[in-house]
Design a protein around this motif. Structure first.
Motif: not given
Ligand code: BG6
Length: 308
Positions: A57, A97, A171, A215, A276
């Protein structure tokens, strides 16, 4: 020494200023620290897992082969092609990831450059049993005195006629002082898909500001537009994109942060913004024997309003 490797991570220091460094976890090939003259540029959650138990994170997680969760159109689900069905079974943001990458070593002395590789044979087995294509990813990280370049090359080494389709996204979690004093420039006039409203529209605002969760996928942003993160009138991050037409802008704000167990402190959303660079509004199709390459460059340029 410029490059040091441990069992779980690799650290690169700039030969002319050892306080300029980048640290990469082999799990996910996740850059989780990038310091310029000892000042951290990326945001990392205090509760981020660095032990390979879940994606990191913070830092720069790598999103491949799917951005978000791929939904099958329910009306046509029974005739969806194999590619779509396999993508829809992968977890959110794919498998890169959540796989341990191979460290390939240093490829250039100055600027210090290193590479990581991920292939179907070594990637997360549980996920490659779902998305069972032959693929090769070569990730190149170049540490400059005042910038960081991350480059990805995706290849399809299959001998048979097995094409695959994929999204790519860096990201990138950028560290900021205070989200309410921050705006993002040079996205005006771009067509955006708002993931919260589930709607597309043309963003007519001169800059992107933050007073609630954001978002959004900004689509087909011209490559010569440098996206800048501006704090109280000063540019603190500049993001350049090569062969990456889209840019996701994300801040989870209060409720979404509260819902993420690895997001700490809960007020951390004030100190981060994700910009991103990616290719996510549609898929890239790679036929056997072909390659695709793209990069992002993070730096601290002068304030440059290209559109207001
Ligand atoms: C962003 C998405 O890229 O990633 C958001 O636009 C998502 O919708 C965020 O919430 C974080 O995703 P994750 O899987 O790391 O919690």
């Amino acid at each position: 020494m410029t490059v040091q490797e441990t069992e779980s991570f690799v650290i690169v220091k700039h030969p002319e200023n050892p306080e300029t460094s980048v640290t990469i976890l082999k799990y996910g090939a996740t850059v989780y620290s990038w310091k310029l003259a000892n000042k951290e540029q990326l945001w990392l959650s205090d509760a981020a897992k660095l032990d390979g138990s879940k994606p990191v994170r913070g830092g720069i997680p790598l999103v491949f082969p799917v951005f978000g969760k791929h939904q099958l159109d329910t009306a046509t689900a029974n005739i969806a092609n194999a590619n779509d069905v396999k993508l829809s079974k992968l977890p959110q943001h794919g498998l890169a990831r959540n796989s341990t990458w191979e460290f390939l070593g240093q490829t250039k002395e100055n600027p210090p450059t290193i590479q990581f590789g991920l292939y179907s044979e070594i990637a997360n087995k549980e996920l490659t049993s779902i998305w069972d294509y032959d693929f090769e990813l070569i990730y190149t990280i170049e540490l400059n005195k005042d910038s960081l370049k991350t480059e990805i090359e995706v290849s399809n080494p299959a001998k048979s006629d097995k094409s695959f389709k994929f999204n790519w996204l860096f990201h990138t979690y950028l560290r900021i002082e205070d989200i309410e004093d921050t705006f993002i420039s040079n996205l005006k006039g771009v067509n955006v898909y708002d993931q919260l409203l589930k709607q597309s529209y043309n963003d007519v605002q001169p800059v992107v500001t933050f007073h609630e969760e954001v978002d959004r996928v900004y689509k087909n942003v011209r490559e010569d537009r440098d996206i800048q993160v501006v704090d109280k009138g000063k540019p603190i991050h500049t993001i350049k994109r090569i062969n990456l037409p889209d840019a996701v802008v994300w801040n989870p704000w209060v409720n979404k942060s509260n819902g993420m167990s690895d997001f700490e402190p809960k007020t951390g959303f004030k100190k981060m913004v994700c910009v991103e660079p990616g290719h996510v509004h549609d898929f890239i199709v790679l036929s056997p024997g072909s390659k695709w390459k793209a990069s992002q460059i993070l730096s601290k340029d002068e304030l440059k309003y290209q559109v207001i």
